[in-house]
Design an enzyme around this catalytic site. Structure first.
Site, PDB file in Angstrom:
ATOM      1  N   LYS A 255      31.200 -70.226  18.729  1.00 53.63           N
ATOM      2  CA  LYS A 255      31.345 -68.827  19.140  1.00 53.63           C
ATOM      3  C   LYS A 255      30.968 -68.713  20.602  1.00 53.63           C
ATOM      4  O   LYS A 255      29.901 -69.191  21.024  1.00 53.63           O
ATOM      5  CB  LYS A 255      30.419 -67.922  18.306  1.00 53.63           C
ATOM      6  CG  LYS A 255      30.615 -66.438  18.598  1.00 53.63           C
ATOM      7  CD  LYS A 255      31.778 -65.909  17.783  1.00 53.63           C
ATOM      8  CE  LYS A 255      32.163 -64.494  18.199  1.00 53.63           C
ATOM      9  NZ  LYS A 255      32.963 -64.458  19.445  1.00 53.63           N
TER      10      LYS A 255
ATOM     11  N   GLN B 173      25.051 -70.946  25.343  1.00 53.34           N
ATOM     12  CA  GLN B 173      25.495 -70.187  24.181  1.00 53.34           C
ATOM     13  C   GLN B 173      24.924 -70.749  22.880  1.00 53.34           C
ATOM     14  O   GLN B 173      24.687 -70.002  21.929  1.00 53.34           O
ATOM     15  CB  GLN B 173      27.022 -70.208  24.122  1.00 53.34           C
ATOM     16  CG  GLN B 173      27.635 -69.110  23.265  1.00 53.34           C
ATOM     17  CD  GLN B 173      27.621 -67.752  23.957  1.00 53.34           C
ATOM     18  OE1 GLN B 173      27.918 -67.647  25.131  1.00 53.34           O
ATOM     19  NE2 GLN B 173      27.288 -66.716  23.216  1.00 53.34           N
TER      20      GLN B 173
ATOM     21  N   LYS C  37      32.282 -72.129  24.871  1.00 57.85           N
ATOM     22  CA  LYS C  37      32.716 -71.285  25.976  1.00 57.85           C
ATOM     23  C   LYS C  37      34.061 -71.795  26.459  1.00 57.85           C
ATOM     24  O   LYS C  37      34.405 -72.970  26.260  1.00 57.85           O
ATOM     25  CB  LYS C  37      31.709 -71.325  27.124  1.00 57.85           C
ATOM     26  CG  LYS C  37      31.698 -70.047  27.953  1.00 57.85           C
ATOM     27  CD  LYS C  37      31.039 -68.889  27.216  1.00 57.85           C
ATOM     28  CE  LYS C  37      30.982 -67.635  28.086  1.00 57.85           C
ATOM     29  NZ  LYS C  37      30.242 -66.560  27.417  1.00 57.85           N
TER      30      LYS C  37
ATOM     31  N   GLY D  43      35.539 -62.149  24.698  1.00 58.33           N
ATOM     32  CA  GLY D  43      35.764 -61.899  26.114  1.00 58.33           C
ATOM     33  C   GLY D  43      34.561 -62.284  26.949  1.00 58.33           C
ATOM     34  O   GLY D  43      33.481 -62.570  26.450  1.00 58.33           O
ATOM     35  N   ASP D  44      34.756 -62.283  28.242  1.00 65.12           N
ATOM     36  CA  ASP D  44      33.700 -62.533  29.226  1.00 65.12           C
ATOM     37  C   ASP D  44      34.224 -61.940  30.537  1.00 65.12           C
ATOM     38  O   ASP D  44      35.103 -61.057  30.510  1.00 65.12           O
ATOM     39  CB  ASP D  44      33.409 -64.042  29.335  1.00 65.12           C
ATOM     40  CG  ASP D  44      32.108 -64.345  30.076  1.00 65.12           C
ATOM     41  OD1 ASP D  44      32.187 -64.603  31.294  1.00 65.12           O
ATOM     42  OD2 ASP D  44      31.029 -64.307  29.462  1.00 65.12           O
TER      43      ASP D  44
ATOM     44  N   THR E  12      26.357 -55.659  24.881  1.00 67.11           N
ATOM     45  CA  THR E  12      25.529 -56.492  25.761  1.00 67.11           C
ATOM     46  C   THR E  12      24.599 -55.625  26.602  1.00 67.11           C
ATOM     47  O   THR E  12      23.407 -55.914  26.745  1.00 67.11           O
ATOM     48  CB  THR E  12      26.403 -57.380  26.666  1.00 67.11           C
ATOM     49  OG1 THR E  12      27.330 -58.106  25.861  1.00 67.11           O
ATOM     50  CG2 THR E  12      25.545 -58.357  27.450  1.00 67.11           C
TER      51      THR E  12
ATOM     52  N   ASN F 123      31.464 -54.361  32.497  1.00 70.87           N
ATOM     53  CA  ASN F 123      31.118 -53.854  31.172  1.00 70.87           C
ATOM     54  C   ASN F 123      29.618 -53.909  30.888  1.00 70.87           C
ATOM     55  O   ASN F 123      29.014 -52.926  30.434  1.00 70.87           O
ATOM     56  CB  ASN F 123      31.873 -54.676  30.123  1.00 70.87           C
ATOM     57  CG  ASN F 123      31.650 -54.175  28.719  1.00 70.87           C
ATOM     58  OD1 ASN F 123      32.092 -53.095  28.369  1.00 70.87           O
ATOM     59  ND2 ASN F 123      30.951 -54.955  27.915  1.00 70.87           N
TER      60      ASN F 123
END
Length: 448
Positions: free
Chosen positions: A92, A113, A128, A167-168, A211, A243
């Site tokens: 993930k 991560q 990632k 997303g990132d 986040t 974001n």
């Protein structure tokens, strides 16, 4: 400087094997320094080669992405997916589209991560991915064609029970939609293979805010437990205006904090009256504009070219939410000199090692990224659960679960720090707490 012979040997080997990957080596070095006491207490880790296995990804996929722009010209980018460790669950981790993306950055993000996902207490491994594609200035059709080309290779390596990207930076709801559509077309399956999806096709309420909100839930708990204090009444500086930053500001304001500055890659704005978030959202989320436009619309606000100077603004709480290594030693010194009491990381590894050490030496409360910004992946895990169960939770239900997870992450980190004779050092605590679960699973699952 590592004192443990086993960790030093593994780190030196990692340096030799990855000579051109500074971000990855920085992440490994920081984690290893935190784990020295714990590793010395558990000699079985060396016997099983846990650290050697931990720094080597399960697999690293690199691929060409060929697409056509609006002028009919063929463009070529490079794509990546680093599936780092799946000891406790399916891989993930997000996808990042940005010109700076390279193997080192993808590996450092995947490595981090692993521990971040472990801290959430959800069954998620670490991964990632991304590309050096820059979505800025591209039309919707160009972004769609790129996403379809990217997924035409990536789909072979992911799946709801194998690897679930999100997303990132550079990958928001628009990009996730295009990626999901292409995956569905290629696989002829409607599964929870991506998170951060639109609410119209399997997304979760509160994912957009997660986040940023989670960062403030962690910060509030850190202040409450370690200083008997709160965000209320504090002056706050937030770097970034994407974001994470936007929703960190939103939650900080709802908790009674006063955010006076935000930034983007070109510069920063200062509004001593308090950032007007509705204006920022209009500029960044609707118009996809630049933060300088805030100063043009809000009387009394000022814009300063160059984003590094944001850390010279006096504040009580600093929240770096932009990108890796944005907060260096000079910035840390400026913050401490100007009276900062707490720093919590909203971005991935935004503080350099020297900056982190300076904060810790000066007894500044410091929330490391893998703990403080875990709210995004936590809520992605909750989205996966909803997809698997074919149910939909309310915003309030998801937000409560998110808050509970972030509060638990703080306490896991605090307790692990004390266990390793580093009370109050949440960097050590987060690394140890995240590592313990992964290492225990790797030992139980045998050599593979």
């Amino acid at each position: 400087m590592l004192r443990n012979a086993y960790l030093k040997r593994v780190y030196d080997d990692t340096v030799r094997n990855n000579p051109s990957q500074p971000e990855f080596l920085q992440a490994v070095g920081e984690v290893f320094e935190s784990l020295e006491t714990y590793v010395e207490m558990h000699p079985e880790l060396e016997k099983a080669g846990i650290m050697e296995r931990l720094v080597e990804p399960d697999r690293m996929v690199t691929f060409r992405v060929t697409w056509e722009d609006d002028q009919g010209r063929v463009q070529v980018n490079r794509g990546f997916r680093c599936q780092f460790n799946a000891a406790i669950g399916p891989y993930k981790g997000g996808l990042r589209f940005h010109p700076s993306v390279n193997a080192s950055i993808i590996k450092f993000l995947g490595f981090e991560q692993v521990f971040k996902n472990s801290l959430t207490s959800l069954p998620l491994g670490g991964a990632k991915g991304g590309s050096n594609f820059d979505p800025k200035g591209k039309s919707d059709n160009e972004i769609m064609r790129f996403c379809q080309a990217f997924m035409s290779e990536l789909y072979r390596h992911i799946g709801a029970q194998c690897d679930v990207p999100a997303g990132d930076i550079g990958v928001g709801g628009r990009e996730i939609g295009f990626l999901f559509g292409q995956y569905k077309r290629l696989r002829n399956q409607f599964t929870g293979v991506l998170t951060g999806k639109s609410l119209r096709f399997g997304g979760s309420l509160a994912r957009t805010e997660a986040t940023g909100y989670g960062l403030l839930y962690f910060t509030e708990e850190m202040l409450h437990c370690m200083k008997n204090d709160s965000v209320a009444g504090k002056t706050i500086v937030v770097s970034g205006s994407g974001n994470v930053a936007i929703y960190a500001v939103e939650k900080a304001q709802s908790l009674g904090g006063k955010v006076i500055a935000m930034s983007d890659s070109a510069g920063y704005v200062v509004d001593e009256n308090g950032i007007q978030l509705d204006v920022v959202k209009q500029i960044k989320e609707v118009e996809r504009g630049r933060i300088r436009e805030y100063a043009e619309r809000v009387p009394g606000a000022k814009y300063v070219e160059g984003c590094r100077g944001i850390w010279t603004i006096p504040c009580d709480i600093a929240l770096p939410c932009a990108t890796q290594n944005e907060l260096d030693l000079d910035s840390a010194k400026a913050l401490v000199r100007n009276g900062v009491m707490a720093v919590a990381e909203g971005a991935n590894m935004p503080s350099t090692t020297e900056a982190i050490n300076y904060f810790l030496e000066h007894k500044i409360l410091f929330g490391p990224a893998k703990a403080a910004n875990a709210g995004g992946v936590a809520t992605s895990g909750l989205e996966m659960t909803q997809n698997s169960m074919r149910i939909h939770w309310t915003f309030e239900e998801v937000d409560k679960k998110l808050k509970d997870i972030m509060v638990n992450i703080f306490h896991q980190s605090e307790e692990a720090a004390a266990e390793c004779n580093a009370p109050g050092n949440l960097v050590v605590g987060a690394n140890v707490a995240g590592f313990k679960k992964v290492a225990t699973a790797m030992l139980a699952e045998g050599i593979y």
